[in-house]
Scaffold this motif. Structure first.
Motif, PDB file in Angstrom:
ATOM      1  N   ALA A 125      36.359  22.139  34.331  1.00 53.30           N
ATOM      2  CA  ALA A 125      36.316  23.461  34.962  1.00 53.30           C
ATOM      3  C   ALA A 125      37.448  24.328  34.455  1.00 53.30           C
ATOM      4  O   ALA A 125      38.545  23.837  34.179  1.00 53.30           O
ATOM      5  N   PHE A 126      37.176  25.611  34.318  1.00 54.09           N
ATOM      6  CA  PHE A 126      38.241  26.580  34.084  1.00 54.09           C
ATOM      7  C   PHE A 126      38.973  26.793  35.401  1.00 54.09           C
ATOM      8  O   PHE A 126      38.363  26.753  36.472  1.00 54.09           O
ATOM      9  N   VAL A 127      40.263  27.012  35.316  1.00 54.45           N
ATOM     10  CA  VAL A 127      41.086  27.218  36.514  1.00 54.45           C
ATOM     11  C   VAL A 127      41.479  28.683  36.593  1.00 54.45           C
ATOM     12  O   VAL A 127      41.978  29.258  35.629  1.00 54.45           O
ATOM     13  N   ASP A 128      41.275  29.276  37.758  1.00 49.75           N
ATOM     14  CA  ASP A 128      41.634  30.671  37.984  1.00 49.75           C
ATOM     15  C   ASP A 128      43.065  30.765  38.522  1.00 49.75           C
ATOM     16  O   ASP A 128      43.603  29.805  39.087  1.00 49.75           O
ATOM     17  N   THR A 129      43.631  31.940  38.377  1.00 50.37           N
ATOM     18  CA  THR A 129      44.995  32.205  38.823  1.00 50.37           C
ATOM     19  C   THR A 129      45.194  31.856  40.290  1.00 50.37           C
ATOM     20  O   THR A 129      46.219  31.267  40.658  1.00 50.37           O
ATOM     21  N   ASN A 130      44.231  32.195  41.132  1.00 49.26           N
ATOM     22  CA  ASN A 130      44.427  31.984  42.567  1.00 49.26           C
ATOM     23  C   ASN A 130      44.596  30.508  42.925  1.00 49.26           C
ATOM     24  O   ASN A 130      45.321  30.175  43.859  1.00 49.26           O
ATOM     25  N   ILE A 131      43.971  29.613  42.181  1.00 48.78           N
ATOM     26  CA  ILE A 131      44.145  28.174  42.432  1.00 48.78           C
ATOM     27  C   ILE A 131      45.581  27.774  42.111  1.00 48.78           C
ATOM     28  O   ILE A 131      46.248  27.075  42.890  1.00 48.78           O
ATOM     29  N   ILE A 132      46.061  28.225  40.975  1.00 47.08           N
ATOM     30  CA  ILE A 132      47.427  27.884  40.554  1.00 47.08           C
ATOM     31  C   ILE A 132      48.454  28.483  41.511  1.00 47.08           C
ATOM     32  O   ILE A 132      49.383  27.793  41.946  1.00 47.08           O
ATOM     33  N   ILE A 133      48.269  29.745  41.872  1.00 47.53           N
ATOM     34  CA  ILE A 133      49.212  30.420  42.773  1.00 47.53           C
ATOM     35  C   ILE A 133      49.245  29.728  44.133  1.00 47.53           C
ATOM     36  O   ILE A 133      50.319  29.480  44.687  1.00 47.53           O
ATOM     37  N   TYR A 147      52.792  37.069  36.257  1.00 53.49           N
ATOM     38  CA  TYR A 147      52.874  38.390  36.885  1.00 53.49           C
ATOM     39  C   TYR A 147      52.865  38.287  38.414  1.00 53.49           C
ATOM     40  O   TYR A 147      53.673  38.924  39.097  1.00 53.49           O
ATOM     41  N   VAL A 148      51.968  37.499  38.967  1.00 53.29           N
ATOM     42  CA  VAL A 148      51.872  37.368  40.429  1.00 53.29           C
ATOM     43  C   VAL A 148      53.135  36.725  40.996  1.00 53.29           C
ATOM     44  O   VAL A 148      53.666  37.175  42.013  1.00 53.29           O
ATOM     45  N   LEU A 149      53.623  35.675  40.350  1.00 54.53           N
ATOM     46  CA  LEU A 149      54.837  35.024  40.832  1.00 54.53           C
ATOM     47  C   LEU A 149      56.023  35.982  40.832  1.00 54.53           C
ATOM     48  O   LEU A 149      56.812  36.016  41.775  1.00 54.53           O
ATOM     49  N   GLU A 150      56.135  36.780  39.757  1.00 50.80           N
ATOM     50  CA  GLU A 150      57.245  37.736  39.652  1.00 50.80           C
ATOM     51  C   GLU A 150      57.108  38.893  40.629  1.00 50.80           C
ATOM     52  O   GLU A 150      58.048  39.239  41.327  1.00 50.80           O
ATOM     53  N   SER A 151      55.939  39.513  40.638  1.00 54.44           N
ATOM     54  CA  SER A 151      55.784  40.772  41.360  1.00 54.44           C
ATOM     55  C   SER A 151      55.535  40.599  42.851  1.00 54.44           C
ATOM     56  O   SER A 151      56.180  41.252  43.666  1.00 54.44           O
ATOM     57  N   THR A 184      52.695  28.070  45.481  1.00 49.50           N
ATOM     58  CA  THR A 184      53.410  28.771  46.554  1.00 49.50           C
ATOM     59  C   THR A 184      53.178  28.174  47.932  1.00 49.50           C
ATOM     60  O   THR A 184      53.962  28.424  48.850  1.00 49.50           O
ATOM     61  N   GLY A 185      52.079  27.444  48.090  1.00 53.19           N
ATOM     62  CA  GLY A 185      51.752  26.928  49.420  1.00 53.19           C
ATOM     63  C   GLY A 185      51.268  28.015  50.360  1.00 53.19           C
ATOM     64  O   GLY A 185      51.232  27.829  51.576  1.00 53.19           O
ATOM     65  N   ASP A 186      50.872  29.140  49.800  1.00 52.23           N
ATOM     66  CA  ASP A 186      50.494  30.317  50.581  1.00 52.23           C
ATOM     67  C   ASP A 186      49.062  30.736  50.281  1.00 52.23           C
ATOM     68  O   ASP A 186      48.740  30.953  49.108  1.00 52.23           O
TER      69      ASP A 186
END
Length: 130
Positions: free
Chosen positions: A3-11, A47-51, A15-17
């Motif tokens: 499966a391809f992994v999307d940003t939201n899964i990684i974030i 970008y999401v982690l930083e911003s 983050t646990g959020d």
């Protein structure tokens, strides 16, 4: 399963959020044996982690290294991604510019046309301003 992994899964995993989605994301990652991670998703994760989460640059770099080192994770060019992270962390430039500089290095093209002066911090390339 591949499966391809999307940003939201990684974030969510990093983050646990929020906790319920984070638990599901972590369980998915732990149970997977073949995950595909695109360069664009790595850039968006940075970008999401930083911003949004205001994670410091050195921590972002460490988190990205951890994600790409995950045993089930596959990338198109791991060396390019890791060099991009190194440039991002070392020279304090945006990840997109770091990726551009790393791509120039890999391609053996030392010139990069850009108005972004932060690229001047990377000694392996020469910025050409039009």
């Amino acid at each position: 399963m591949t499966a391809f992994v999307d940003t939201n899964i990684i974030i969510r995993h990093l983050t646990g959020d929020p906790p319920d989605l984070a638990a599901r994301a972590t369980a998915f990652l732990a149970a997977s044996d073949d995950l595909l991670l695109t360069d664009l998703i790595v850039a968006e994760t940075v970008y999401v982690l930083e911003s949004f989460y205001e994670v410091p640059r050195t921590e972002v770099a460490g988190l990205i290294r951890a994600v790409v080192a995950f045993p089930a994770m596959r990338t198109v060019d791991l060396a390019l991604l890791l060099r991009s992270v190194e440039i991002y962390e070392t020279y304090g430039i945006d990840f997109a510019e770091a990726y551009l500089a790393a791509s120039a290095e890999v391609a053996g093209v030392s010139l990069v046309a850009s108005f972004d002066r932060t690229l001047d911090r990377v000694p392996s390339i020469t910025r050409v301003e039009l």
